[in-house]
Design an enzyme around this catalytic site. Structure first.
Site, PDB file in Angstrom:
ATOM      1  N   ALA A 234       0.790  -1.231   0.000  1.00 33.30           N
ATOM      2  CA  ALA A 234       0.000   0.000   0.000  1.00 33.30           C
ATOM      3  C   ALA A 234       0.825   1.287   0.000  1.00 33.30           C
ATOM      4  O   ALA A 234       0.675   2.124  -0.896  1.00 33.30           O
ATOM      5  CB  ALA A 234      -0.978  -0.034   1.176  1.00 33.30           C
TER       6      ALA A 234
ATOM      7  N   ASP B 121      -4.207  -2.407   3.572  1.00 31.45           N
ATOM      8  CA  ASP B 121      -4.330  -1.726   2.287  1.00 31.45           C
ATOM      9  C   ASP B 121      -5.403  -0.653   2.322  1.00 31.45           C
ATOM     10  O   ASP B 121      -5.407   0.255   1.497  1.00 31.45           O
ATOM     11  CB  ASP B 121      -4.642  -2.764   1.199  1.00 31.45           C
ATOM     12  CG  ASP B 121      -3.436  -3.660   0.986  1.00 31.45           C
ATOM     13  OD1 ASP B 121      -3.300  -4.655   1.719  1.00 31.45           O
ATOM     14  OD2 ASP B 121      -2.602  -3.319   0.123  1.00 31.45           O
TER      15      ASP B 121
ATOM     16  N   LYS C 149      -4.055  -8.433   2.761  1.00 32.33           N
ATOM     17  CA  LYS C 149      -3.876  -9.610   1.911  1.00 32.33           C
ATOM     18  C   LYS C 149      -4.788 -10.764   2.306  1.00 32.33           C
ATOM     19  O   LYS C 149      -4.955 -11.037   3.500  1.00 32.33           O
ATOM     20  CB  LYS C 149      -2.413 -10.053   1.994  1.00 32.33           C
ATOM     21  CG  LYS C 149      -2.012 -11.202   1.111  1.00 32.33           C
ATOM     22  CD  LYS C 149      -2.357 -10.974  -0.346  1.00 32.33           C
ATOM     23  CE  LYS C 149      -1.812  -9.686  -0.866  1.00 32.33           C
ATOM     24  NZ  LYS C 149      -2.417  -9.247  -2.138  1.00 32.33           N
TER      25      LYS C 149
HETATM   26  C1  LIG Z   1       2.478  -2.091   4.121  1.00 29.22           C
HETATM   27  S1  LIG Z   1       0.998  -2.517   3.394  1.00 29.22           S
HETATM   28  C2  LIG Z   1       1.433  -3.923   2.517  1.00 29.22           C
HETATM   29  C3  LIG Z   1       0.217  -4.698   2.100  1.00 29.22           C
HETATM   30  O1  LIG Z   1       0.148  -4.761   0.683  1.00 29.22           O
HETATM   31  C4  LIG Z   1       0.143  -6.134   0.320  1.00 29.22           C
HETATM   32  O2  LIG Z   1      -0.612  -6.402  -0.795  1.00 29.22           O
HETATM   33  P1  LIG Z   1       0.121  -6.548  -2.234  1.00 29.22           P
HETATM   34  O3  LIG Z   1       1.371  -7.343  -2.026  1.00 29.22           O
HETATM   35  O4  LIG Z   1      -0.924  -7.263  -3.069  1.00 29.22           O
HETATM   36  O5  LIG Z   1       0.370  -5.127  -2.702  1.00 29.22           O
HETATM   37  C5  LIG Z   1      -0.427  -6.826   1.523  1.00 29.22           C
HETATM   38  O6  LIG Z   1      -1.814  -6.659   1.622  1.00 29.22           O
HETATM   39  C6  LIG Z   1       0.317  -6.097   2.598  1.00 29.22           C
HETATM   40  O7  LIG Z   1      -0.175  -6.243   3.885  1.00 29.22           O
END
Ligand SMILES: CSC[C@H]1O[C@H](OP(=O)(O)O)[C@H](O)[C@@H]1O
Length: 341
Positions: free
Chosen positions: A48, A235, A245
């Protein structure tokens, strides 16, 4: 520490291609906002806070490259870039927040040249703020982590999800920096394996003890008393739920069942308290992210795969939300107003 996840070098945006980790630590030098949009869509850049910075730099790239002769044409070009950047991933609120901040900065300028400068300066400000924000989150969160804690985390909410330091892993780093012994159990996080590929990589690079488990092992370890707390990222945080996630909700339910604290670490830019859970689009991704593993089909042709990228955890399963301004605790009546424009 690994290099910054995403940064600006003159008119070039440099980011780590996270799809190549852990085997190869390579950066991409990007001058094209549409290429940056592809990088977001492919999760070359992800997480995020990193999406907020990427969205901001995507609009800044469009500004730097604009050949418009007047403000109307210039702003129209930025709005066009903002549109395809915003459309890459719908769930993380930070992406739109970063885009909107740069659009607003450019929109206040009188001339094209000053608007270009304003757009780039605002994107740089967002990137620079992120490190300070993550370290503040880390400081507040470290107080929640006992010496000797065995921390479970999910996905990657570390330096690779931010400009550096991280949110959930920023809490771990700050606890270690405060002299505490902390070990991390990282859920591999199917299907894209951010935990196995990224969290384990980051923590091992820093010499922080980490082990990887399958997502389905987490409940078993909680039941055996081998997890002292859960710390995850976010997110989007609405007035009733935390979006993170896929798999996060499962851990929250198990943690509550076993009386284990479940913390969320996130900057105020992730709050979207004007919305409720029902109003948020959960990103669905390509079925092949499940059906194909290591280039080999593992699900019979014709069998449908459902690939939600995120789930929602009701706030009543959350022990505390760690932000740069402190820890919000149940009943979460006094949640921060969204910082989105
Ligand atoms: C520090 S927030 C990171 C957050 O984003 C990830 O999703 P993605 O890898 O699909 O961008 C995941 O939800 C993490 O917790």
């Amino acid at each position: 520490m690994i290099p910054r996840t995403i940064a600006r070098e003159g008119e070039v945006i440099v980011f780590i291609d996270q799809t190549l980790l852990p085997g190869r630590l390579e950066t991409v030098r990007c001058t094209d906002p549409e290429r940056l949009a592809t990088a977001i869509r492919r999760l070359e850049v992800r997480g995020a806070p990193a999406l907020g910075i990427a969205g901001a730099y995507g609009v800044a790239l469009a500004a730097m490259q604009s050949e418009a002769g007047d403000m109307e044409g210039f702003l129209a070009g930025l709005v066009d870039a903002a549109g395809y950047l915003r459309g890459t991933r719908p769930t993380a609120v930070n992406l739109g927040w970063g885009i909107d901040r740069v659009l607003a900065a450019a929109g206040t300028a009188e001339t094209v040249e000053s608007a270009k400068e304003a757009a780039v300066a605002e994107a740089d400000r967002i990137a620079a703020e992120d490190e300070a924000t993550c370290r503040a989150i880390g400081r507040h969160g470290a107080a929640l982590i006992p010496d000797g804690a065995r921390v479970l985390t999910h996905c990657n909410a570390g330096a690779l999800a931010c400009s550096t330091w991280g949110t959930a892993l920023g809490v771990v780093r700050s606890a270690v920096e405060a002299g505490k012994e902390v070990s991390v159990t990282a859920c591999e996080t199917r299907p894209l394996l951010q935990g196995a590929r990224l969290t384990a990589f980051e923590l091992a690079e820093d010499g922080i003890p980490v082990r990887v488990i399958t997502d389905s092992t987490a409940a078993f370890l909680m039941r055996r008393g081998e997890i002292d707390c859960v710390v995850v990222g976010a997110d989007r945080i609405t007035r009733d739920a935390v979006f993170n996630k896929i798999g996060t909700y499962m851990h929250a339910v198990c943690a509550r069942h076993h009386g284990i604290p479940f913390y969320v670490a996130a900057p105020l830019s992730t709050f979207d308290t004007v919305r409720s859970e029902a109003e948020v689009v959960i990103e669905e991704r390509d079925e092949d992210e499940i059906a194909v593993f290591n280039g080999r089909r593992i699900v019979r042709e014709g069998v449908r795969c459902t690939t939600y990228a995120f789930d929602a955890t009701p706030l009543d399963l959350v022990s505390g939300i760690v932000t740069e301004e402190g820890v919000f605790r149940p009943p979460f009546d006094l949640m921060p107003e969204p910082r989105n424009i």
